[in-house]
Motif scaffolding. Structure first.
Motif, mmCIF file in Angstrom:
data_model
loop_
_atom_site.group_PDB
_atom_site.id
_atom_site.type_symbol
_atom_site.label_atom_id
_atom_site.label_comp_id
_atom_site.label_asym_id
_atom_site.label_seq_id
_atom_site.Cartn_x
_atom_site.Cartn_y
_atom_site.Cartn_z
ATOM 1 N N GLY A 33 0.817 -1.215 0.000
ATOM 2 C CA GLY A 33 0.000 0.000 0.000
ATOM 3 C C GLY A 33 0.848 1.262 0.000
ATOM 4 N N GLU A 34 1.914 1.255 0.800
ATOM 5 C CA GLU A 34 2.796 2.424 0.861
ATOM 6 C C GLU A 34 3.560 2.592 -0.448
ATOM 7 O OE1 GLU A 34 4.626 5.837 2.211
ATOM 8 O OE2 GLU A 34 2.865 4.795 2.995
ATOM 9 N N SER A 35 3.942 1.473 -1.065
ATOM 10 C CA SER A 35 4.632 1.547 -2.355
ATOM 11 C C SER A 35 3.758 2.217 -3.406
ATOM 12 C CB SER A 35 5.017 0.135 -2.833
ATOM 13 O OG SER A 35 5.956 -0.465 -1.954
ATOM 14 N N ILE A 36 2.493 1.788 -3.489
ATOM 15 C CA ILE A 36 1.568 2.368 -4.469
ATOM 16 C C ILE A 36 1.312 3.840 -4.152
ATOM 17 C CG2 ILE A 36 -0.830 2.293 -5.296
ATOM 18 C CD1 ILE A 36 -0.610 -0.792 -5.099
ATOM 19 N N ALA A 37 1.169 4.162 -2.868
ATOM 20 C CA ALA A 37 0.969 5.555 -2.465
ATOM 21 C C ALA A 37 2.180 6.413 -2.853
ATOM 22 C CB ALA A 37 0.719 5.639 -0.958
ATOM 23 N N THR A 38 3.373 5.822 -2.775
ATOM 24 C CA THR A 38 4.586 6.548 -3.140
ATOM 25 C C THR A 38 4.636 6.826 -4.640
ATOM 26 O OG1 THR A 38 5.782 5.578 -1.272
ATOM 27 C CG2 THR A 38 7.125 6.505 -3.034
ATOM 28 N N ILE A 39 4.234 5.830 -5.444
ATOM 29 C CA ILE A 39 4.174 6.038 -6.898
ATOM 30 C C ILE A 39 3.169 7.130 -7.223
ATOM 31 C CG2 ILE A 39 3.587 4.981 -9.122
ATOM 32 C CD1 ILE A 39 4.599 2.293 -7.926
ATOM 33 N N HIS A 40 2.000 7.102 -6.573
ATOM 34 C CA HIS A 40 0.984 8.129 -6.800
ATOM 35 C C HIS A 40 1.503 9.505 -6.399
ATOM 36 C CE1 HIS A 40 -2.550 5.026 -6.653
ATOM 37 N NE2 HIS A 40 -1.938 5.042 -7.812
ATOM 38 N N ALA A 41 2.204 9.572 -5.259
ATOM 39 C CA ALA A 41 2.748 10.856 -4.791
ATOM 40 C C ALA A 41 3.795 11.393 -5.764
ATOM 41 C CB ALA A 41 3.348 10.696 -3.398
ATOM 42 N N ALA A 42 4.588 10.488 -6.342
ATOM 43 C CA ALA A 42 5.596 10.901 -7.315
ATOM 44 C C ALA A 42 4.925 11.499 -8.555
ATOM 45 C CB ALA A 42 6.474 9.716 -7.700
ATOM 46 N N LEU A 43 3.905 10.813 -9.064
ATOM 47 C CA LEU A 43 3.177 11.320 -10.231
ATOM 48 C C LEU A 43 2.533 12.675 -9.918
ATOM 49 C CD1 LEU A 43 1.489 7.976 -11.371
ATOM 50 C CD2 LEU A 43 3.333 9.165 -12.576
ATOM 51 N N ASP A 44 1.954 12.797 -8.725
ATOM 52 C CA ASP A 44 1.314 14.053 -8.323
ATOM 53 C C ASP A 44 2.323 15.196 -8.229
ATOM 54 O OD1 ASP A 44 -1.115 12.761 -8.169
ATOM 55 O OD2 ASP A 44 -1.099 12.553 -5.974
ATOM 56 N N ALA A 45 3.573 14.853 -7.889
ATOM 57 C CA ALA A 45 4.621 15.878 -7.758
ATOM 58 C C ALA A 45 5.225 16.254 -9.109
ATOM 59 C CB ALA A 45 5.716 15.372 -6.820
ATOM 60 N N GLY A 46 4.815 15.555 -10.165
ATOM 61 C CA GLY A 46 5.332 15.879 -11.489
ATOM 62 C C GLY A 46 6.417 14.942 -11.989
ATOM 63 N N ILE A 47 6.760 13.918 -11.186
ATOM 64 C CA ILE A 47 7.705 12.899 -11.669
ATOM 65 C C ILE A 47 6.966 12.014 -12.673
ATOM 66 C CG2 ILE A 47 8.961 10.795 -11.020
ATOM 67 C CD1 ILE A 47 9.773 12.162 -8.426
ATOM 68 N N ASN A 48 7.511 11.922 -13.890
ATOM 69 C CA ASN A 48 6.842 11.048 -14.859
ATOM 70 C C ASN A 48 7.683 9.831 -15.245
ATOM 71 O OD1 ASN A 48 8.769 12.257 -16.513
ATOM 72 N ND2 ASN A 48 7.347 12.739 -18.170
ATOM 73 N N LEU A 49 8.984 9.849 -14.924
ATOM 74 C CA LEU A 49 9.852 8.722 -15.281
ATOM 75 C C LEU A 49 9.784 7.649 -14.192
ATOM 76 C CD1 LEU A 49 11.952 7.426 -17.142
ATOM 77 C CD2 LEU A 49 13.718 8.741 -15.942
ATOM 78 N N ILE A 50 9.221 6.504 -14.536
ATOM 79 C CA ILE A 50 9.068 5.385 -13.606
ATOM 80 C C ILE A 50 9.933 4.240 -14.128
ATOM 81 C CG2 ILE A 50 7.440 3.808 -12.497
ATOM 82 C CD1 ILE A 50 6.854 6.730 -11.854
ATOM 83 N N ASP A 51 10.913 3.810 -13.321
ATOM 84 C CA ASP A 51 11.882 2.815 -13.780
ATOM 85 C C ASP A 51 11.720 1.492 -13.043
ATOM 86 O OD1 ASP A 51 14.523 2.387 -15.359
ATOM 87 O OD2 ASP A 51 14.918 1.607 -13.351
ATOM 88 N N THR A 52 11.798 0.400 -13.819
ATOM 89 C CA THR A 52 11.667 -0.931 -13.240
ATOM 90 C C THR A 52 12.489 -1.940 -14.040
ATOM 91 O OG1 THR A 52 10.053 -2.615 -12.525
ATOM 92 C CG2 THR A 52 9.582 -1.482 -14.599
ATOM 93 N N GLY A 53 12.425 -3.188 -13.603
ATOM 94 C CA GLY A 53 13.030 -4.301 -14.337
ATOM 95 C C GLY A 53 12.072 -5.471 -14.259
ATOM 96 N N ASP A 54 11.945 -6.247 -15.340
ATOM 97 C CA ASP A 54 10.967 -7.335 -15.312
ATOM 98 C C ASP A 54 11.347 -8.427 -14.323
ATOM 99 O OD1 ASP A 54 13.008 -8.720 -16.661
ATOM 100 O OD2 ASP A 54 11.881 -8.950 -18.528
ATOM 101 N N PHE A 55 12.607 -8.404 -13.863
ATOM 102 C CA PHE A 55 13.103 -9.419 -12.926
ATOM 103 C C PHE A 55 13.072 -8.934 -11.478
ATOM 104 C CE2 PHE A 55 16.306 -7.008 -15.147
ATOM 105 C CZ PHE A 55 17.026 -6.402 -14.134
ATOM 106 N N TYR A 56 12.648 -7.713 -11.225
ATOM 107 C CA TYR A 56 12.514 -7.227 -9.841
ATOM 108 C C TYR A 56 11.346 -7.964 -9.195
ATOM 109 C CZ TYR A 56 15.366 -3.109 -11.158
ATOM 110 O OH TYR A 56 16.352 -2.263 -11.593
ATOM 111 N N GLY A 57 11.676 -8.816 -8.234
ATOM 112 C CA GLY A 57 10.627 -9.619 -7.611
ATOM 113 C C GLY A 57 9.992 -10.578 -8.602
ATOM 114 N N SER A 58 10.741 -10.968 -9.654
ATOM 115 C CA SER A 58 10.239 -11.897 -10.684
ATOM 116 C C SER A 58 8.873 -11.470 -11.217
ATOM 117 C CB SER A 58 10.185 -13.327 -10.137
ATOM 118 O OG SER A 58 11.478 -13.757 -9.757
ATOM 119 N N GLY A 59 8.749 -10.201 -11.568
ATOM 120 C CA GLY A 59 7.500 -9.677 -12.121
ATOM 121 C C GLY A 59 6.651 -8.914 -11.127
#
Length: 334
Positions: A33-59
């Motif tokens: 829940g906190e992770s998703i809230a953090t992504i939402h807060a980043a988008l709300d602050a104007g951060i648009n670059l979201i970086d990941t890897g398909d192997f992080y936590g195996s998907g």
């Protein structure tokens, strides 16, 4: 939010990006829940670059981001995905695969987990020693033509590989570790990127928390935590590195900012073609990182920082030996 052009051919992105790896267990447990809230807060602050890897936590990480992006406009996020690292059921690592057929397979699963119809920037996580970079980039280029990928990026490769890749297809950016403690990019890789009009997305800007001002040796690093195996967090290396943090803290305090903020601001100050990726897992850390955008470093500040944390001052390699061997960016070629 200040925008930066990612290379000559890449997208417009926010001056800071959000790196989501830590939300999928790489630094110990995290709260969904906190992770998703953090992504939402980043988008709300104007951060648009979201970086990941398909192997992080195996998907897991892509599914998490997909959940967070549900209901948002597609162009609200520039999603950057690394692929190619192979996992086993026990959570171990099993090499790399960057063959064109494998790339199509990886991409199909990423699009499904993310709930997207295209990826903004797609990149091999490491150079596959068994596949020429030209073949890998050609495979992604086919996916660009088909509309499934918008831009091609690279990760942790050296100058020779960068030049060979760019000869096949325009490269938007190189993702590579860059911080006060990891400055290998300055030897020749940064010059190569600039000569070719390739941007840099810098990860590890806080050296995985080591220079965040928050990490102490007393913290118990579980076996699943990357730092439990990182040479810079062990024994005498950790003691020596934390002395560098203390020196940096004195400069930060004189400016009325945090250690993390001055460390992030230093990376951002190295060029308008560099976008620091912030690995915040919680909203409070994101808020602190966003404060770095308000930190202006004068020539005197930069000189003081250089004196406090000179290039090459870090004790220990940035990865354990087995992982260092996979870093084309660390090999001594042109």
């Amino acid at each position: 939010m200040e925008q930066r052009q990612l290379g000559k051919t890449g997208p417009q992105v926010s001056a800071l990006g959000l790196g989501c790896m830590g939300m999928s267990g790489m630094y110990g447990p995290s709260e969904r829940g906190e992770s998703i809230a953090t992504i939402h807060a980043a988008l709300d602050a104007g951060i648009n670059l979201i970086d990941t890897g398909d192997f992080y936590g195996s998907g897991h990480n892509e599914a998490l981001i997909g959940e967070a992006l549900k209901g948002t406009k597609r162009d609200a996020a520039v999603v950057s995905v690394k692929f190619g690292a192979l996992r086993d059921p026990a959570g171990g690592w099993a090499g790399y695969d960057a063959r064109p057929a494998a790339i199509k397979n990886f991409l199909a699963y990423s699009l499904q987990r993310l709930g997207l119809d295209y990826i903004d920037i797609y990149r091999p996580a490491r150079l596959d020693p068994n596949v020429p970079i030209e073949e890998s980039i050609g495979g992604i280029a086919d996916l660009v033509k088909a509309g499934y990928v918008r831009h091609i990026g690279l990760s942790e490769v050296g100058s020779d590989t960068i030049r060979r890749a760019a000869a096949v297809h325009p490269i938007a950016d190189l993702q590579i570790e860059y911080s006060l403690l990891s400055r290998g990019i300055e030897d020749n890789i940064l010059d190569t990127c600039r000569a070719l009009g390739i941007g840099v997305t810098a990860y590890g800007v806080l050296s995985r928390g080591l220079i965040s001002g928050h990490w102490m040796p007393a913290q118990n690093l579980a076996g699943s935590d990357f730092r439990a195996h990182s040479p810079r967090f062990q024994g005498e290396n950790a003691e020596r590195n934390l002395k560098l943090v203390d020196a940096l803290r004195r400069i930060a305090q004189a400016k009325g900012v945090s250690v993390a903020q001055i460390a992030i601001a230093w990376v951002a100050a190295q060029g308008k073609d560099i976008v620091p990726l912030i690995g915040a897992r919680r909203r409070e850390r994101l808020t602190e990182a966003l404060g770095a955008l308000d930190v202006t470093l004068s020539a005197d500040d930069l000189a003081a920082i250089e004196q406090a944390v000179p290039k090459g001052a870090a004790a220990g390699d940035r990865y354990a030996a087995a992982q260092m061997a996979h870093l084309d960016s660390e090999k001594r070629h042109g």
